[in-house]
Design a protein around this motif. Sequence first.
Motif, PDB file in Angstrom:
ATOM      1  N   ARG A 132     -49.557 -36.196  30.464  1.00 50.34           N
ATOM      2  CA  ARG A 132     -50.026 -36.410  29.093  1.00 50.34           C
ATOM      3  C   ARG A 132     -51.270 -35.554  28.876  1.00 50.34           C
ATOM      4  NH1 ARG A 132     -47.426 -40.080  25.530  1.00 50.34           N
ATOM      5  NH2 ARG A 132     -48.889 -40.677  23.949  1.00 50.34           N
TER       6      ARG A 132
ATOM      7  N   GLY B  25     -52.343 -42.191  17.920  1.00 44.64           N
ATOM      8  CA  GLY B  25     -51.347 -43.092  18.483  1.00 44.64           C
ATOM      9  C   GLY B  25     -51.547 -44.520  18.005  1.00 44.64           C
ATOM     10  N   TRP B  26     -52.776 -45.018  18.098  1.00 44.90           N
ATOM     11  CA  TRP B  26     -53.040 -46.391  17.671  1.00 44.90           C
ATOM     12  C   TRP B  26     -52.819 -46.552  16.169  1.00 44.90           C
ATOM     13  CZ3 TRP B  26     -55.429 -50.810  20.218  1.00 44.90           C
ATOM     14  CH2 TRP B  26     -55.398 -50.700  21.602  1.00 44.90           C
TER      15      TRP B  26
ATOM     16  N   SER C 197     -50.549 -45.247  14.492  1.00 49.23           N
ATOM     17  CA  SER C 197     -49.108 -45.357  14.252  1.00 49.23           C
ATOM     18  C   SER C 197     -48.655 -46.807  14.257  1.00 49.23           C
ATOM     19  CB  SER C 197     -48.321 -44.582  15.323  1.00 49.23           C
ATOM     20  OG  SER C 197     -48.290 -45.303  16.556  1.00 49.23           O
TER      21      SER C 197
ATOM     22  N   ASN D 173     -47.387 -48.364  16.634  1.00 52.74           N
ATOM     23  CA  ASN D 173     -46.119 -48.431  17.355  1.00 52.74           C
ATOM     24  C   ASN D 173     -46.441 -48.759  18.815  1.00 52.74           C
ATOM     25  OD1 ASN D 173     -43.902 -47.715  18.989  1.00 52.74           O
ATOM     26  ND2 ASN D 173     -43.143 -46.297  17.436  1.00 52.74           N
TER      27      ASN D 173
ATOM     28  N   GLU E  10     -44.748 -49.342  21.533  1.00 53.82           N
ATOM     29  CA  GLU E  10     -44.052 -48.592  22.571  1.00 53.82           C
ATOM     30  C   GLU E  10     -44.611 -47.182  22.700  1.00 53.82           C
ATOM     31  OE1 GLU E  10     -42.447 -50.393  20.195  1.00 53.82           O
ATOM     32  OE2 GLU E  10     -41.783 -52.047  21.477  1.00 53.82           O
ATOM     33  N   ARG E  11     -44.841 -46.533  21.573  1.00 48.10           N
ATOM     34  CA  ARG E  11     -45.421 -45.181  21.589  1.00 48.10           C
ATOM     35  C   ARG E  11     -46.803 -45.194  22.234  1.00 48.10           C
ATOM     36  NH1 ARG E  11     -47.615 -41.792  16.340  1.00 48.10           N
ATOM     37  NH2 ARG E  11     -48.730 -40.245  17.560  1.00 48.10           N
ATOM     38  N   VAL E  12     -47.636 -46.144  21.829  1.00 47.40           N
ATOM     39  CA  VAL E  12     -48.993 -46.228  22.367  1.00 47.40           C
ATOM     40  C   VAL E  12     -48.961 -46.465  23.870  1.00 47.40           C
ATOM     41  CG1 VAL E  12     -51.141 -47.562  22.320  1.00 47.40           C
ATOM     42  CG2 VAL E  12     -50.005 -46.951  20.175  1.00 47.40           C
ATOM     43  N   SER E  13     -48.061 -47.317  24.341  1.00 45.89           N
ATOM     44  CA  SER E  13     -48.018 -47.663  25.766  1.00 45.89           C
ATOM     45  C   SER E  13     -47.736 -46.460  26.656  1.00 45.89           C
ATOM     46  CB  SER E  13     -46.986 -48.760  26.021  1.00 45.89           C
ATOM     47  OG  SER E  13     -45.666 -48.248  25.960  1.00 45.89           O
ATOM     48  N   LEU E  14     -47.110 -45.430  26.124  1.00 49.34           N
ATOM     49  CA  LEU E  14     -46.761 -44.251  26.926  1.00 49.34           C
ATOM     50  C   LEU E  14     -47.980 -43.415  27.316  1.00 49.34           C
ATOM     51  CD1 LEU E  14     -43.492 -43.151  25.119  1.00 49.34           C
ATOM     52  CD2 LEU E  14     -43.734 -44.509  27.225  1.00 49.34           C
TER      53      LEU E  14
ATOM     54  N   ARG F 260     -47.460 -51.574  31.319  1.00 49.90           N
ATOM     55  CA  ARG F 260     -46.993 -51.234  29.966  1.00 49.90           C
ATOM     56  C   ARG F 260     -46.350 -52.403  29.241  1.00 49.90           C
ATOM     57  NH1 ARG F 260     -44.538 -45.235  31.140  1.00 49.90           N
ATOM     58  NH2 ARG F 260     -46.540 -44.137  31.037  1.00 49.90           N
TER      59      ARG F 260
END
Length: 157
Positions: A5, A26-27, A29, A31, A33-37, A55
């Motif tokens: 990343r 990211g935050w 968004s 989302n 799941e997206r943030v956890s990545l 996660r």
Amino acid sequence: MAETRPPVPPFTRETAMVKVRAAEDGWNSRNPERVSLAYTGESKWRNRDEFLSGRAEIVAFLTRKWQRELEYRLIKELWAFSDDRIAVRFAYEYHDDAGNWFRAYGNENWEFDAQGLMRVRHASINDLPIAPEARLFHWDRGGPRPADHAGLSDLGL
């Protein structure tokens, strides 16, 4: 192959600022799941009085968070950095299901692995009730802060 990343440590001022803005976007968004990545699979968090690991717990936490913190909009600002660590200050605005508005102020300390994934996050946060007309964060819900929207220092926060 390990997930990467970018930017990855060691951080410079420029790459730390990129990392902070990527986290903010990211935050915003909202989302989970997206943030956890952006975090390692075994990432450790302290968020206010909650302690999380991994996660799945991050996704569950963020799902609960954004179900109660409506119209969430966040701004982060780089405070300090070193080789694999970044400190930020932030503020976000939201309202509850009764329509009461809040501005939350906080600080985060982050530690990253060699692939640029956050392995540790410590967050200290305080909420302040605000009147709707005192809101300062205005952009489309669920999207990134526009490039021309003022940051924390510019807003006097």
